[in-house]
Design a protein around this motif. Structure first.
Motif, PDB file in Angstrom:
ATOM      1  N   UNK A  34       0.841  -1.193   0.000  1.00 49.71           N
ATOM      2  CA  UNK A  34       0.000   0.000   0.000  1.00 49.71           C
ATOM      3  C   UNK A  34       0.872   1.238   0.000  1.00 49.71           C
ATOM      4  N   UNK A  35       0.425   2.244  -0.698  1.00 50.56           N
ATOM      5  CA  UNK A  35       1.095   3.547  -0.698  1.00 50.56           C
ATOM      6  C   UNK A  35       2.590   3.441  -1.012  1.00 50.56           C
ATOM      7  N   UNK A  36       2.935   2.520  -1.904  1.00 45.61           N
ATOM      8  CA  UNK A  36       4.324   2.379  -2.324  1.00 45.61           C
ATOM      9  C   UNK A  36       5.231   1.654  -1.360  1.00 45.61           C
ATOM     10  N   UNK A  37       4.653   1.007  -0.339  1.00 43.29           N
ATOM     11  CA  UNK A  37       5.462   0.303   0.663  1.00 43.29           C
ATOM     12  C   UNK A  37       4.971  -1.136   0.833  1.00 43.29           C
ATOM     13  N   UNK A  77      -4.932 -11.041  -3.296  1.00 45.16           N
ATOM     14  CA  UNK A  77      -4.006 -10.218  -2.526  1.00 45.16           C
ATOM     15  C   UNK A  77      -4.574  -9.963  -1.140  1.00 45.16           C
ATOM     16  N   UNK A  78      -3.696 -10.022  -0.139  1.00 50.10           N
ATOM     17  CA  UNK A  78      -4.103  -9.809   1.242  1.00 50.10           C
ATOM     18  C   UNK A  78      -4.717  -8.432   1.426  1.00 50.10           C
ATOM     19  N   UNK A  79      -4.141  -7.410   0.816  1.00 46.81           N
ATOM     20  CA  UNK A  79      -4.674  -6.054   0.969  1.00 46.81           C
ATOM     21  C   UNK A  79      -6.107  -5.970   0.430  1.00 46.81           C
ATOM     22  N   UNK A  80      -6.412  -6.682  -0.649  1.00 48.52           N
ATOM     23  CA  UNK A  80      -7.777  -6.687  -1.182  1.00 48.52           C
ATOM     24  C   UNK A  80      -8.739  -7.362  -0.218  1.00 48.52           C
ATOM     25  N   UNK A  81      -8.307  -8.471   0.388  1.00 51.27           N
ATOM     26  CA  UNK A  81      -9.160  -9.138   1.374  1.00 51.27           C
ATOM     27  C   UNK A  81      -9.478  -8.190   2.525  1.00 51.27           C
ATOM     28  N   UNK A  82      -8.448  -7.539   3.078  1.00 48.27           N
ATOM     29  CA  UNK A  82      -8.663  -6.636   4.205  1.00 48.27           C
ATOM     30  C   UNK A  82      -9.600  -5.488   3.824  1.00 48.27           C
ATOM     31  N   UNK A  83      -9.408  -4.926   2.646  1.00 48.31           N
ATOM     32  CA  UNK A  83     -10.276  -3.834   2.201  1.00 48.31           C
ATOM     33  C   UNK A  83     -11.701  -4.318   1.965  1.00 48.31           C
ATOM     34  N   UNK A  84     -11.862  -5.490   1.348  1.00 49.78           N
ATOM     35  CA  UNK A  84     -13.201  -6.042   1.094  1.00 49.78           C
ATOM     36  C   UNK A  84     -13.955  -6.303   2.392  1.00 49.78           C
ATOM     37  N   UNK A  85     -13.234  -6.693   3.438  1.00 47.16           N
ATOM     38  CA  UNK A  85     -13.856  -6.988   4.728  1.00 47.16           C
ATOM     39  C   UNK A  85     -13.917  -5.754   5.633  1.00 47.16           C
ATOM     40  N   UNK A  86     -13.510  -4.614   5.089  1.00 47.13           N
ATOM     41  CA  UNK A  86     -13.512  -3.337   5.826  1.00 47.13           C
ATOM     42  C   UNK A  86     -12.671  -3.411   7.106  1.00 47.13           C
ATOM     43  N   UNK A  87     -11.534  -4.070   6.985  1.00 42.07           N
ATOM     44  CA  UNK A  87     -10.580  -4.137   8.088  1.00 42.07           C
ATOM     45  C   UNK A  87      -9.525  -3.076   7.817  1.00 42.07           C
ATOM     46  N   UNK A  88      -9.620  -1.972   8.530  1.00 43.66           N
ATOM     47  CA  UNK A  88      -8.726  -0.833   8.289  1.00 43.66           C
ATOM     48  C   UNK A  88      -7.421  -0.943   9.069  1.00 43.66           C
TER      49      UNK A  88
END
Length: 98
Positions: A34-37, A77-88
């Motif tokens: 995320x965000x280049x990191x 992708x893990x980041x997509x899973x977290x975003x889809x589940x609204x885990x910020x």
């Protein structure tokens, strides 16, 4: 397509032995970009956070981990899973390139 990284060639002279790694590779299910990191969360802490969101999210995470067993085109992708589940939350410990 924009290139996300640059390749450099250099010579490194060390003053003591250096362990670079053991050859393990990571899938997109094991890190967050995320965000280049890049961020490699502590998976135990990540799972605790997922458990806090209830049994349905735990089941969805288990299903997510089993995705792409047959080399489907789109890699989960893990980041997509977290975003889809609204885990910020992102404070799972682990390693980061920041």
């Amino acid at each position: 397509m924009k290139q996300l990284y640059k390749r450099y060639s250099f010579v490194l002279c060390t003053l003591a032995p250096v362990h670079v790694g053991n050859g393990d590779t990571y899938t997109q299910k094991e890190y967050i970009y995320e965000n280049g990191h890049y961020y490699f969360p502590n998976m135990g802490s990540l799972y605790e956070e997922i458990q806090n969101h209830g049994p349905e999210v735990v089941k969805t995470f288990e299903d997510f981990l089993m995705l792409n067993q047959n080399n489907n085109r789109r890699k989960p992708r893990l980041v997509d899973f977290l975003n889809d589940q609204r885990i910020a939350a992102r404070g799972f410990g682990g390693l980061s390139n920041r």
